[in-house]
Scaffold this active site. Structure first.
Site, PDB file in Angstrom:
ATOM      1  N   ASP A  46       0.835  -1.202   0.000  1.00 27.62           N
ATOM      2  CA  ASP A  46       0.000   0.000   0.000  1.00 27.62           C
ATOM      3  C   ASP A  46       0.870   1.252   0.000  1.00 27.62           C
ATOM      4  O   ASP A  46       1.812   1.369   0.783  1.00 27.62           O
ATOM      5  CB  ASP A  46      -0.888   0.013   1.249  1.00 27.62           C
ATOM      6  CG  ASP A  46      -1.795   1.243   1.297  1.00 27.62           C
ATOM      7  OD1 ASP A  46      -2.928   1.149   0.801  1.00 27.62           O
ATOM      8  OD2 ASP A  46      -1.357   2.284   1.827  1.00 27.62           O
ATOM      9  N   TYR A  51       2.340  10.213  -0.155  1.00 29.81           N
ATOM     10  CA  TYR A  51       3.503   9.742   0.606  1.00 29.81           C
ATOM     11  C   TYR A  51       4.819  10.088  -0.095  1.00 29.81           C
ATOM     12  O   TYR A  51       5.883   9.976   0.506  1.00 29.81           O
ATOM     13  CB  TYR A  51       3.454   8.223   0.801  1.00 29.81           C
ATOM     14  CG  TYR A  51       2.232   7.688   1.487  1.00 29.81           C
ATOM     15  CD1 TYR A  51       1.332   8.518   2.164  1.00 29.81           C
ATOM     16  CD2 TYR A  51       1.953   6.322   1.467  1.00 29.81           C
ATOM     17  CE1 TYR A  51       0.204   7.995   2.788  1.00 29.81           C
ATOM     18  CE2 TYR A  51       0.834   5.795   2.090  1.00 29.81           C
ATOM     19  CZ  TYR A  51      -0.034   6.636   2.738  1.00 29.81           C
ATOM     20  OH  TYR A  51      -1.153   6.119   3.345  1.00 29.81           O
ATOM     21  N   LYS A  76      -3.120   5.912  -3.915  1.00 28.28           N
ATOM     22  CA  LYS A  76      -4.225   6.834  -3.627  1.00 28.28           C
ATOM     23  C   LYS A  76      -4.074   8.142  -4.387  1.00 28.28           C
ATOM     24  O   LYS A  76      -2.953   8.631  -4.583  1.00 28.28           O
ATOM     25  CB  LYS A  76      -4.294   7.110  -2.118  1.00 28.28           C
ATOM     26  CG  LYS A  76      -4.333   5.847  -1.270  1.00 28.28           C
ATOM     27  CD  LYS A  76      -4.263   6.147   0.208  1.00 28.28           C
ATOM     28  CE  LYS A  76      -4.026   4.880   1.002  1.00 28.28           C
ATOM     29  NZ  LYS A  76      -2.633   4.390   0.897  1.00 28.28           N
ATOM     30  N   HIS A 107      -7.925   9.612  -1.483  1.00 27.64           N
ATOM     31  CA  HIS A 107      -7.235   9.618  -0.189  1.00 27.64           C
ATOM     32  C   HIS A 107      -8.077  10.269   0.912  1.00 27.64           C
ATOM     33  O   HIS A 107      -8.130   9.780   2.041  1.00 27.64           O
ATOM     34  CB  HIS A 107      -5.889  10.330  -0.323  1.00 27.64           C
ATOM     35  CG  HIS A 107      -4.884   9.882   0.685  1.00 27.64           C
ATOM     36  ND1 HIS A 107      -3.537   9.878   0.448  1.00 27.64           N
ATOM     37  CD2 HIS A 107      -5.018   9.398   1.935  1.00 27.64           C
ATOM     38  CE1 HIS A 107      -2.892   9.429   1.507  1.00 27.64           C
ATOM     39  NE2 HIS A 107      -3.777   9.136   2.424  1.00 27.64           N
TER      40      HIS A 107
END
Length: 294
Positions: A46, A51, A76, A107
């Site tokens: 994931d 990120y 996401k 997200h």
């Protein structure tokens, strides 16, 4: 019933129960973590555009030598990209170095501008419609779509207009943040729950909780295994423990079959101690509030 090793999405796809989470993993460590996890039995990774580690995740996937079709990969859509869904998908595919994503999540239900401010002129429902369009037009690029950080209020609003029911809702879940109302709602609608921050947080008080430790001693495992196993023992749940340490990556994958009494004891923790690990300051935007984890 014994813990599950996989769940079935509303698309018919199989999603492994335990995945490697990469949120807050430091740059320079993610590639190794992904490579090591995949070489040692993980089949679920994931990540997220927010990120800023999709390239490293892609490099780890490639370095592992594990065939792409053997890996369930989630990423996401970032908040500032909600007006540009097709372009955001292509960017993620490029960074990950993959021809397709197994699961693509919105997200947050929170469109933003590139400078991180609320995009109040844009409705996140339009974002979902764009994700639906991409998914329906390009199933070879996106195998399933879903949401993240959605409360019941937002799920209800979404399902009133959705052509595609989300396959997954990824939310913070642990004994001090059970979000029972969201869990119940998703189970009624056939939406899989994915638990992030299953340990609570880094250096979480849950790891020292006497109930968690009592159950861990019962099965001769570290407390983290009990907190991760809790989700694997619930129908329709998957879980994302995060680590960049080899030993912990290996250990996190060891799931324990808990009894109903174990699960009931863990659920009672929230009666005296509840907290949320993920609470960005901007979640108060436009009425986007998240209640305490009672």
């Amino acid at each position: 019933m014994p813990a599950t090793t996989s769940v079935t999405l509303n698309t018919g796809a199989i999603m492994p129960t335990v995945g490697l989470g990469t949120w807050k993993s430091a740059p320079g460590e993610v590639e190794h973590a992904v490579e090591f996890a995949l070489k040692n039995g993980y089949t679920h990774i994931d990540t997220a555009a927010a990120y800023q580690n999709e390239p490293e995740v892609g490099q780890g996937l490639k370095a592992s030598g594990v065939p792409r079709e053997s890996v369930f990969l989630t990423t996401k859509l970032n908040n500032p990209d909600q007006r540009h869904v097709p372009q955001a998908l292509e960017a993620s595919l490029s960074k990950l170095g993959t021809p397709y994503i197994d699961l693509w999540l919105m997200h947050w239900p929170a469109p933003m501008t590139k400078d991180g401010k609320a995009d109040k002129a844009y409705d996140w429902l339009d974002t979902w419609k764009s994700m639906e369009d991409v998914y329906l037009a390009h199933p070879e690029k996106v195998k399933a779509i879903g949401v993240s950080n959605f409360s019941v209020e937002f799920l209800e609003r979404l399902l009133k207009v959705a052509k595609v029911v989300p396959a997954v809702n990824q939310i913070e879940l642990h004994p001090s943040c059970p979000q029972d109302d969201v869990v119940e709602y998703c189970q009624k609608k056939g939406i899989i729950l994915t638990a992030y921050s299953p340990l609570g947080s880094d250096n979480s008080p849950l790891l020292k909780n006497p109930v968690v430790n009592k159950i861990a001693d019962k099965y001769s495992v570290p407390p983290a295994n009990i907190l991760i196993s809790l989700h694997a023992n619930k129908p329709g749940h998957t879980v994302l423990p995060k680590s960049v340490t080899n030993a912990r990556i290996l250990n996190n994958a060891k799931i324990v079959d808990l009894t109903e009494e174990d699960i009931a004891e863990l659920h009672k923790i929230n009666e005296t101690h509840h907290f949320r690990a993920c609470h960005p300051a901007w979640t108060g935007w436009g009425g986007l509030g998240f209640p305490d984890c009672k």
